[in-house]
Design a protein around this motif. Structure first.
Motif, PDB file in Angstrom:
ATOM      1  N   LEU A  78      22.553 -13.993  17.467  1.00 44.84           N
ATOM      2  CA  LEU A  78      21.407 -14.652  16.249  1.00 44.84           C
ATOM      3  C   LEU A  78      21.026 -15.328  16.179  1.00 44.84           C
ATOM      4  N   ALA A  79      22.059 -16.287  15.100  1.00 40.39           N
ATOM      5  CA  ALA A  79      22.194 -17.484  15.264  1.00 40.39           C
ATOM      6  C   ALA A  79      21.568 -18.412  15.665  1.00 40.39           C
ATOM      7  N   PRO A  80      21.678 -18.712  16.877  1.00 37.52           N
ATOM      8  CA  PRO A  80      20.695 -19.831  17.818  1.00 37.52           C
ATOM      9  C   PRO A  80      19.410 -19.167  18.410  1.00 37.52           C
ATOM     10  N   ALA A  81      19.352 -17.457  18.318  1.00 35.14           N
ATOM     11  CA  ALA A  81      17.875 -17.497  19.008  1.00 35.14           C
ATOM     12  C   ALA A  81      17.615 -17.444  17.438  1.00 35.14           C
ATOM     13  N   GLY A  82      17.722 -17.558  16.287  1.00 36.42           N
ATOM     14  CA  GLY A  82      16.921 -17.895  15.370  1.00 36.42           C
ATOM     15  C   GLY A  82      16.071 -19.050  15.031  1.00 36.42           C
TER      16      GLY A  82
END
Length: 121
Positions: A78-82
């Protein structure tokens, strides 16, 4: 039959001399699929600039939600997607996108620090 001369009233002459603006009819008719009509009107161009400025707000909020959720679950997904979606939103002029990138980076760093302790304990 005798030919009658064309006598026009002053009103008819005035109307015949006026240039008719064909775009007026387009402004009142429905457009296909809701496509906006492009005109050279300054007020409308200013509105389009505002739309361009605010076009990344939805993406920015979505990216920020993903970055915050990455603190609680799937941090390395989720962090890289964000971060990626936040960067796209920031390029479109959204300050939410900048926040999403920052929070996503912090989430990745915190996850890297906390992960070894999770595995040990």
């Amino acid at each position: 039959m005798a030919d009658r001369p064309n006598h026009h009233t002053d009103e008819e002459e005035r109307v015949s001399k006026l240039d008719h603006d064909e775009e007026v009819a387009a402004e009142f008719s429905p457009t296909p699929a809701g496509i906006p009509i492009r005109t050279k009107n300054k007020e409308r161009n200013e509105g389009e600039d505002a739309d361009t400025e605010n076009s990344g707000v939805g993406l920015g909020i979505t990216a920020l939600i993903l970055a915050v959720l990455s603190f609680f679950m799937l941090p390395f997904l989720l962090a890289p997607a964000g971060i990626i979606i936040g960067a796209i939103a920031a390029r479109r002029g959204s300050s939410w996108g900048i926040w999403a990138v920052a929070v996503g980076i912090i989430a990745v760093i915190v996850s890297l620090i906390v992960l070894p302790f999770r595995l040990i304990f």
